[in-house]
Design a protein around this motif. Structure first.
Motif, PDB file in Angstrom:
ATOM      1  N   UNK A 114       0.868  -1.340  -0.018  1.00 57.84           N
ATOM      2  CA  UNK A 114       0.058   0.029  -0.109  1.00 57.84           C
ATOM      3  C   UNK A 114       0.823   1.292   0.065  1.00 57.84           C
ATOM      4  N   UNK A 115       0.240   2.376  -0.719  1.00 56.24           N
ATOM      5  CA  UNK A 115       1.019   3.616  -0.687  1.00 56.24           C
ATOM      6  C   UNK A 115       0.880   4.219   0.797  1.00 56.24           C
ATOM      7  N   UNK A 116       1.504   5.272   0.893  1.00 59.27           N
ATOM      8  CA  UNK A 116       1.210   6.071   2.289  1.00 59.27           C
ATOM      9  C   UNK A 116      -0.132   6.720   2.530  1.00 59.27           C
ATOM     10  N   UNK A 117      -0.515   7.054   1.347  1.00 61.77           N
ATOM     11  CA  UNK A 117      -1.959   7.512   1.285  1.00 61.77           C
ATOM     12  C   UNK A 117      -3.044   6.592   1.604  1.00 61.77           C
ATOM     13  N   UNK A 118      -2.908   5.307   0.929  1.00 65.18           N
ATOM     14  CA  UNK A 118      -3.692   4.229   1.104  1.00 65.18           C
ATOM     15  C   UNK A 118      -3.625   3.734   2.460  1.00 65.18           C
ATOM     16  N   UNK A 119      -2.687   3.817   3.048  1.00 68.30           N
ATOM     17  CA  UNK A 119      -2.490   3.364   4.708  1.00 68.30           C
ATOM     18  C   UNK A 119      -3.239   4.415   5.569  1.00 68.30           C
ATOM     19  N   UNK A 120      -3.148   5.724   5.062  1.00 65.03           N
ATOM     20  CA  UNK A 120      -3.632   6.756   6.039  1.00 65.03           C
ATOM     21  C   UNK A 120      -5.239   6.653   5.763  1.00 65.03           C
ATOM     22  N   UNK A 121      -5.981   6.134   4.702  1.00 64.94           N
ATOM     23  CA  UNK A 121      -7.250   6.064   4.422  1.00 64.94           C
ATOM     24  C   UNK A 121      -7.852   4.702   4.694  1.00 64.94           C
ATOM     25  N   UNK A 122      -7.084   3.977   4.900  1.00 64.30           N
ATOM     26  CA  UNK A 122      -7.414   2.412   5.148  1.00 64.30           C
ATOM     27  C   UNK A 122      -8.202   2.155   6.524  1.00 64.30           C
ATOM     28  N   UNK A 123      -9.500   1.330   6.246  1.00 59.99           N
ATOM     29  CA  UNK A 123     -10.072   1.290   7.599  1.00 59.99           C
ATOM     30  C   UNK A 123      -9.261   0.277   8.570  1.00 59.99           C
ATOM     31  N   UNK A 124      -9.395   0.645   9.712  1.00 59.76           N
ATOM     32  CA  UNK A 124      -8.499  -0.013  10.632  1.00 59.76           C
ATOM     33  C   UNK A 124      -9.382  -1.239  11.286  1.00 59.76           C
ATOM     34  N   UNK A 125      -8.313  -2.378  11.585  1.00 60.82           N
ATOM     35  CA  UNK A 125      -9.153  -3.590  12.221  1.00 60.82           C
ATOM     36  C   UNK A 125      -9.585  -3.258  13.729  1.00 60.82           C
ATOM     37  N   UNK A 126     -10.813  -3.663  13.837  1.00 58.26           N
ATOM     38  CA  UNK A 126     -11.319  -2.953  15.330  1.00 58.26           C
ATOM     39  C   UNK A 126     -10.393  -3.784  16.457  1.00 58.26           C
ATOM     40  N   UNK A 127      -9.764  -2.966  17.108  1.00 58.48           N
ATOM     41  CA  UNK A 127      -8.958  -3.709  18.242  1.00 58.48           C
ATOM     42  C   UNK A 127      -9.910  -4.143  19.329  1.00 58.48           C
ATOM     43  N   UNK A 128     -11.263  -3.851  19.449  1.00 57.34           N
ATOM     44  CA  UNK A 128     -12.125  -4.455  20.401  1.00 57.34           C
ATOM     45  C   UNK A 128     -11.863  -6.051  20.575  1.00 57.34           C
ATOM     46  N   UNK A 129     -11.902  -6.616  19.390  1.00 53.80           N
ATOM     47  CA  UNK A 129     -12.058  -8.209  19.333  1.00 53.80           C
ATOM     48  C   UNK A 129     -10.574  -8.500  19.751  1.00 53.80           C
ATOM     49  N   UNK A 130      -9.432  -7.839  19.526  1.00 53.93           N
ATOM     50  CA  UNK A 130      -8.210  -8.161  19.965  1.00 53.93           C
ATOM     51  C   UNK A 130      -8.195  -8.309  21.445  1.00 53.93           C
ATOM     52  N   UNK A 131      -8.760  -7.066  22.010  1.00 55.58           N
ATOM     53  CA  UNK A 131      -8.689  -6.837  23.558  1.00 55.58           C
ATOM     54  C   UNK A 131      -9.553  -7.827  24.160  1.00 55.58           C
ATOM     55  N   UNK A 132     -10.774  -8.095  23.521  1.00 52.61           N
ATOM     56  CA  UNK A 132     -11.729  -9.252  24.066  1.00 52.61           C
ATOM     57  C   UNK A 132     -10.911 -10.544  24.402  1.00 52.61           C
ATOM     58  N   UNK A 133     -10.213 -10.910  23.230  1.00 54.39           N
ATOM     59  CA  UNK A 133      -9.823 -12.312  22.895  1.00 54.39           C
ATOM     60  C   UNK A 133      -8.485 -12.463  23.921  1.00 54.39           C
ATOM     61  N   UNK A 134      -7.688 -11.278  24.130  1.00 53.47           N
ATOM     62  CA  UNK A 134      -6.527 -11.103  24.917  1.00 53.47           C
ATOM     63  C   UNK A 134      -6.900 -11.416  26.524  1.00 53.47           C
ATOM     64  N   UNK A 135      -8.284 -10.962  26.856  1.00 51.50           N
ATOM     65  CA  UNK A 135      -8.880 -11.228  27.893  1.00 51.50           C
ATOM     66  C   UNK A 135      -9.409 -12.475  28.330  1.00 51.50           C
ATOM     67  N   UNK A 136      -9.674 -13.396  27.096  1.00 47.06           N
ATOM     68  CA  UNK A 136     -10.035 -14.730  27.388  1.00 47.06           C
ATOM     69  C   UNK A 136     -11.693 -14.810  27.291  1.00 47.06           C
ATOM     70  N   UNK A 137     -12.173 -13.692  26.652  1.00 45.00           N
ATOM     71  CA  UNK A 137     -13.568 -13.724  27.127  1.00 45.00           C
ATOM     72  C   UNK A 137     -14.419 -13.780  25.799  1.00 45.00           C
ATOM     73  N   UNK A 138     -15.688 -14.324  25.794  1.00 47.33           N
ATOM     74  CA  UNK A 138     -16.620 -14.315  24.653  1.00 47.33           C
ATOM     75  C   UNK A 138     -17.094 -13.260  24.353  1.00 47.33           C
TER      76      UNK A 138
END
Length: 95
Positions: free
Chosen positions: A19-43
């Motif tokens: 990806x170009x720098x512009x594409x990276x800036x405008x890319x939709x970020x992966x939600x971190x909520x799922x990462x946080x929830x999984x790190x806590x080992x919770x459904x």
């Protein structure tokens, strides 16, 4: 394949271009909520119940249908920083 051959093959693939720098800036970020929830080992249900977040809202965040607003992002940062303290505070709060 050698590392050089792998790099050459990936560079030649039109569907795998960096990806170009512009594409990276405008890319939709992966939600971190799922990462946080999984790190806590919770459904999803356990996380939603423990932190008093509507289950549908949590699912929408995780699936990218909506994004947490500013207060929700601050709340999620607090959970990430000290999930036990946030859970304990919610348990002792009057309803």
């Amino acid at each position: 394949m050698t590392d050089e051959e792998i790099a050459a093959a990936s560079a030649a693939d039109p569907d795998a271009q960096p990806m170009t720098a512009e594409q990276l800036r405008s890319a939709r970020r992966v939600p971190r909520v799922k990462t946080l929830r999984r790190a806590l080992g919770l459904t999803q249900e356990e996380f939603a119940t423990r932190y008093h977040i509507p289950l549908g809202t949590l699912r929408d965040w995780e699936q990218g249908r909506s994004e947490p607003d500013q207060p929700a992002r601050a709340y999620l940062r607090a959970i990430a920083g000290d999930p036990v303290a946030v859970s304990r505070a919610l348990e002792s709060a009057p309803r």
